[in-house]
Write a protein that holds these residues in place. Structure first.
Motif, PDB file in Angstrom:
ATOM      1  N   TYR A  55       0.940  -1.083  -0.069  1.00  0.00           N
ATOM      2  CA  TYR A  55      -0.516  -0.138  -0.007  1.00  0.00           C
ATOM      3  C   TYR A  55       0.651   1.420  -0.049  1.00  0.00           C
ATOM      4  O   TYR A  55       0.207   2.863  -0.874  1.00  0.00           O
ATOM      5  CB  TYR A  55      -0.700  -0.059   0.975  1.00  0.00           C
ATOM      6  N   ALA A  56       1.940   1.009   0.188  1.00  0.00           N
ATOM      7  CA  ALA A  56       3.010   2.857   1.015  1.00  0.00           C
ATOM      8  C   ALA A  56       3.653   2.889  -0.928  1.00  0.00           C
ATOM      9  O   ALA A  56       4.042   3.753  -1.288  1.00  0.00           O
ATOM     10  CB  ALA A  56       3.798   2.015   1.623  1.00  0.00           C
ATOM     11  N   ASP A  57       3.332   1.551  -2.165  1.00  0.00           N
ATOM     12  CA  ASP A  57       3.923   1.584  -3.478  1.00  0.00           C
ATOM     13  C   ASP A  57       2.800   2.927  -3.938  1.00  0.00           C
ATOM     14  O   ASP A  57       3.232   2.972  -4.759  1.00  0.00           O
ATOM     15  CB  ASP A  57       3.731   0.696  -3.871  1.00  0.00           C
ATOM     16  N   LEU A  58       1.453   2.865  -3.223  1.00  0.00           N
ATOM     17  CA  LEU A  58       0.565   3.899  -4.586  1.00  0.00           C
ATOM     18  C   LEU A  58       1.150   5.462  -4.015  1.00  0.00           C
ATOM     19  O   LEU A  58       1.580   6.008  -3.033  1.00  0.00           O
ATOM     20  CB  LEU A  58      -0.767   3.233  -3.376  1.00  0.00           C
ATOM     21  N   ASP A  59       0.928   5.988  -5.258  1.00  0.00           N
ATOM     22  CA  ASP A  59       0.868   7.642  -5.322  1.00  0.00           C
ATOM     23  C   ASP A  59      -0.439   8.332  -4.901  1.00  0.00           C
ATOM     24  O   ASP A  59      -0.249   9.498  -4.332  1.00  0.00           O
ATOM     25  CB  ASP A  59       1.079   8.066  -6.433  1.00  0.00           C
ATOM     26  N   ALA A  60      -2.276   7.528  -4.793  1.00  0.00           N
ATOM     27  CA  ALA A  60      -2.454   8.404  -5.278  1.00  0.00           C
ATOM     28  C   ALA A  60      -3.821   7.059  -5.250  1.00  0.00           C
ATOM     29  O   ALA A  60      -3.501   6.031  -5.702  1.00  0.00           O
ATOM     30  CB  ALA A  60      -3.596   9.347  -6.229  1.00  0.00           C
ATOM     31  N   VAL A  77     -16.390   5.672  -1.828  1.00  0.00           N
ATOM     32  CA  VAL A  77     -16.147   7.133  -1.649  1.00  0.00           C
ATOM     33  C   VAL A  77     -15.629   7.078   0.078  1.00  0.00           C
ATOM     34  O   VAL A  77     -14.402   7.761   0.278  1.00  0.00           O
ATOM     35  CB  VAL A  77     -17.065   8.296  -1.531  1.00  0.00           C
ATOM     36  N   SER A  78     -16.181   6.492   0.255  1.00  0.00           N
ATOM     37  CA  SER A  78     -15.618   6.144   1.989  1.00  0.00           C
ATOM     38  C   SER A  78     -14.440   5.270   2.553  1.00  0.00           C
ATOM     39  O   SER A  78     -13.191   6.017   2.117  1.00  0.00           O
ATOM     40  CB  SER A  78     -16.865   5.779   2.985  1.00  0.00           C
ATOM     41  N   THR A  79     -14.342   4.074   1.562  1.00  0.00           N
ATOM     42  CA  THR A  79     -13.502   3.614   1.546  1.00  0.00           C
ATOM     43  C   THR A  79     -11.820   3.637   0.846  1.00  0.00           C
ATOM     44  O   THR A  79     -10.890   3.982   1.482  1.00  0.00           O
ATOM     45  CB  THR A  79     -13.533   2.322   0.699  1.00  0.00           C
ATOM     46  N   ALA A  80     -12.432   4.961  -0.024  1.00  0.00           N
ATOM     47  CA  ALA A  80     -11.120   5.570  -0.872  1.00  0.00           C
ATOM     48  C   ALA A  80     -11.099   6.944   0.293  1.00  0.00           C
ATOM     49  O   ALA A  80      -9.830   6.561   0.064  1.00  0.00           O
ATOM     50  CB  ALA A  80     -11.741   6.293  -2.372  1.00  0.00           C
ATOM     51  N   LYS A  81     -11.414   7.505   0.857  1.00  0.00           N
ATOM     52  CA  LYS A  81     -11.006   8.521   1.850  1.00  0.00           C
ATOM     53  C   LYS A  81     -10.323   7.501   3.110  1.00  0.00           C
ATOM     54  O   LYS A  81      -9.118   8.804   3.828  1.00  0.00           O
ATOM     55  CB  LYS A  81     -12.569   9.243   2.186  1.00  0.00           C
ATOM     56  N   GLY A  82     -10.940   6.408   3.852  1.00  0.00           N
ATOM     57  CA  GLY A  82      -9.814   5.737   4.644  1.00  0.00           C
ATOM     58  C   GLY A  82      -8.788   5.267   3.842  1.00  0.00           C
ATOM     59  O   GLY A  82      -7.822   5.771   4.658  1.00  0.00           O
ATOM     60  N   LEU A  83      -8.693   5.203   3.218  1.00  0.00           N
ATOM     61  CA  LEU A  83      -7.433   4.749   2.011  1.00  0.00           C
ATOM     62  C   LEU A  83      -6.345   6.210   2.532  1.00  0.00           C
ATOM     63  O   LEU A  83      -5.191   5.585   2.946  1.00  0.00           O
ATOM     64  CB  LEU A  83      -7.170   4.443   0.873  1.00  0.00           C
ATOM     65  N   CYS A  84      -7.267   7.510   2.069  1.00  0.00           N
ATOM     66  CA  CYS A  84      -5.770   8.887   1.301  1.00  0.00           C
ATOM     67  C   CYS A  84      -5.613   9.431   3.015  1.00  0.00           C
ATOM     68  O   CYS A  84      -4.574   9.669   3.412  1.00  0.00           O
ATOM     69  CB  CYS A  84      -6.804   9.096   0.669  1.00  0.00           C
ATOM     70  N   PHE A  85      -6.758   8.943   4.398  1.00  0.00           N
ATOM     71  CA  PHE A  85      -6.237   9.193   5.493  1.00  0.00           C
ATOM     72  C   PHE A  85      -5.071   8.347   5.877  1.00  0.00           C
ATOM     73  O   PHE A  85      -4.324   8.954   6.659  1.00  0.00           O
ATOM     74  CB  PHE A  85      -7.959   9.571   6.205  1.00  0.00           C
ATOM     75  N   ALA A  86      -4.902   7.029   6.014  1.00  0.00           N
ATOM     76  CA  ALA A  86      -3.914   6.262   6.682  1.00  0.00           C
ATOM     77  C   ALA A  86      -3.114   6.136   5.832  1.00  0.00           C
ATOM     78  O   ALA A  86      -1.565   6.134   6.397  1.00  0.00           O
ATOM     79  CB  ALA A  86      -4.917   4.411   5.836  1.00  0.00           C
ATOM     80  N   LEU A  87      -3.247   6.961   4.571  1.00  0.00           N
ATOM     81  CA  LEU A  87      -1.793   6.099   3.326  1.00  0.00           C
ATOM     82  C   LEU A  87      -1.257   7.652   3.759  1.00  0.00           C
ATOM     83  O   LEU A  87      -0.179   7.925   3.202  1.00  0.00           O
ATOM     84  CB  LEU A  87      -1.821   5.658   2.479  1.00  0.00           C
ATOM     85  N   ASP A  88      -1.928   8.874   3.780  1.00  0.00           N
ATOM     86  CA  ASP A  88      -1.273   9.966   3.442  1.00  0.00           C
ATOM     87  C   ASP A  88      -0.926  10.385   2.044  1.00  0.00           C
ATOM     88  O   ASP A  88      -0.009  10.998   1.274  1.00  0.00           O
ATOM     89  CB  ASP A  88       0.016  10.605   4.213  1.00  0.00           C
ATOM     90  N   LYS A  89      -1.992   9.925   1.416  1.00  0.00           N
ATOM     91  CA  LYS A  89      -2.392  10.067  -0.389  1.00  0.00           C
ATOM     92  C   LYS A  89      -2.935  10.669  -0.437  1.00  0.00           C
ATOM     93  O   LYS A  89      -4.282  10.805  -0.164  1.00  0.00           O
ATOM     94  CB  LYS A  89      -1.981   8.362  -0.769  1.00  0.00           C
ATOM     95  N   PRO A  90      -3.265  11.413  -2.057  1.00  0.00           N
ATOM     96  CA  PRO A  90      -3.881  12.465  -2.808  1.00  0.00           C
ATOM     97  C   PRO A  90      -5.239  11.556  -3.542  1.00  0.00           C
ATOM     98  O   PRO A  90      -5.615  10.152  -3.510  1.00  0.00           O
ATOM     99  CB  PRO A  90      -3.321  13.240  -3.609  1.00  0.00           C
ATOM    100  N   LEU A  91      -6.504  12.856  -3.410  1.00  0.00           N
ATOM    101  CA  LEU A  91      -7.688  11.902  -3.662  1.00  0.00           C
ATOM    102  C   LEU A  91      -8.150  12.008  -5.286  1.00  0.00           C
ATOM    103  O   LEU A  91      -8.023  13.538  -5.476  1.00  0.00           O
ATOM    104  CB  LEU A  91      -9.195  11.726  -2.550  1.00  0.00           C
ATOM    105  N   ILE A  92      -8.455  11.611  -6.131  1.00  0.00           N
ATOM    106  CA  ILE A  92      -8.934  12.071  -7.748  1.00  0.00           C
ATOM    107  C   ILE A  92     -10.469  11.210  -7.111  1.00  0.00           C
ATOM    108  O   ILE A  92     -10.971  10.422  -7.286  1.00  0.00           O
ATOM    109  CB  ILE A  92      -7.930  11.305  -8.105  1.00  0.00           C
ATOM    110  N   GLY A  93     -11.276  12.406  -7.709  1.00  0.00           N
ATOM    111  CA  GLY A  93     -12.399  11.976  -8.175  1.00  0.00           C
ATOM    112  C   GLY A  93     -12.730  11.697 -10.022  1.00  0.00           C
ATOM    113  O   GLY A  93     -12.211  13.359 -10.619  1.00  0.00           O
ATOM    114  N   VAL A  94     -13.419  10.723 -10.063  1.00  0.00           N
ATOM    115  CA  VAL A  94     -13.643  10.663 -11.297  1.00  0.00           C
ATOM    116  C   VAL A  94     -15.065  10.681 -11.634  1.00  0.00           C
ATOM    117  O   VAL A  94     -15.891   9.573 -11.153  1.00  0.00           O
ATOM    118  CB  VAL A  94     -13.062   9.666 -11.963  1.00  0.00           C
TER     119      VAL A  94
END
Length: 228
Positions: A55-60, A77-94
């Motif tokens: 998971y640390a290999d992810l950029d976003a 969206v809840s899952t994506a936001k949780g990952l972003c908070f936990a991993l300190d990664k940016p979020l992209i909405g499509v």
């Protein structure tokens, strides 16, 4: 080489993909009712294992933001936001409809008409928009009740391919030689790979704390008439 985890839960399809430099390298998806809550995190783990990434290999993290199913979007969206908070990664909405159109156009690179993705919104209503073959929006995202007058002007002058789970129920209403209907599923996280990559390159990120799905319409609770 940005590595982006991509999540699509706007319809009955639960789909997760991994992409590197805008190219999909792993995909797990399934179409069934009410599987998002139980399957989404499992699918995420599976694509990470397929790609042999941590998971640390992810950029976003990218997520299909709607319109679509209220419950499905909320879970994704809840899952994506949780990952972003936990991993300190940016979020992209499509945008979900743009993602669908992008999927169709990627499979039909020489297509010269318009693309109209449709997501079923019950009865004869759909969430829809219309795009050119360059993915430019010519009819903005809207909730539309389909009848025999729908898209009359557009179909007079253009060949239009209607896609998505809302298109099939509209086929008998859109009686025109310029109307074509595709039964292929384009609600796939793989179809956001180049869109998410472009957003990443342009640093077009969402505010993780305040980002909400694009529901388009308010959720309406229904109560059963059968009382025991």
């Amino acid at each position: 080489m940005p590595t982006i985890l991509q999540i699509e839960t706007a319809t009955q399809v639960c789909s997760v993909a991994l992409a590197v430099d805008g190219e999909t390298i792993a995909l797990k998806e399934e179409k069934a009712q009410n599987i998002h809550a139980s399957s989404l995190t499992l699918f995420i783990d599976e694509v990470m294992n397929i790609a042999k990434l941590k998971y640390a290999d992810l950029d976003a993290i990218a997520v299909s933001k709607g319109p679509g199913s209220y419950t499905g979007l909320r879970i994704g969206v809840s899952t994506a936001k949780g990952l972003c908070f936990a991993l300190d990664k940016p979020l992209i909405g499509v945008n979900t409809l743009q993602m669908m159109a992008n999927g169709y156009l990627s499979q039909h690179p020489n297509y010269g008409g318009l693309v109209c993705p449709m997501i079923d919104a019950r009865r004869m209503e759909v969430f829809t928009a219309v795009y050119t073959n360059k993915l430019h929006e010519v009819v903005s995202v809207n909730a539309k009740i389909i009848d025999d007058k729908s898209f009359v002007l557009e179909l007079d002058n253009n060949y239009i391919t209607f896609i998505g789970d809302g298109a099939a129920k509209c086929e008998t209403m859109l009686d025109s030689q310029n109307a074509h209907f595709s039964t292929v599923n384009f609600n796939s996280a793989a179809n956001m790979s180049n869109l998410a990559y472009s957003a990443f390159q342009n640093e077009n990120f969402e505010d993780v704390a305040y980002f909400e799905p694009f529901y388009l319409k308010d959720f309406v609770f229904t109560t059963s008439k059968n009382k025991s």
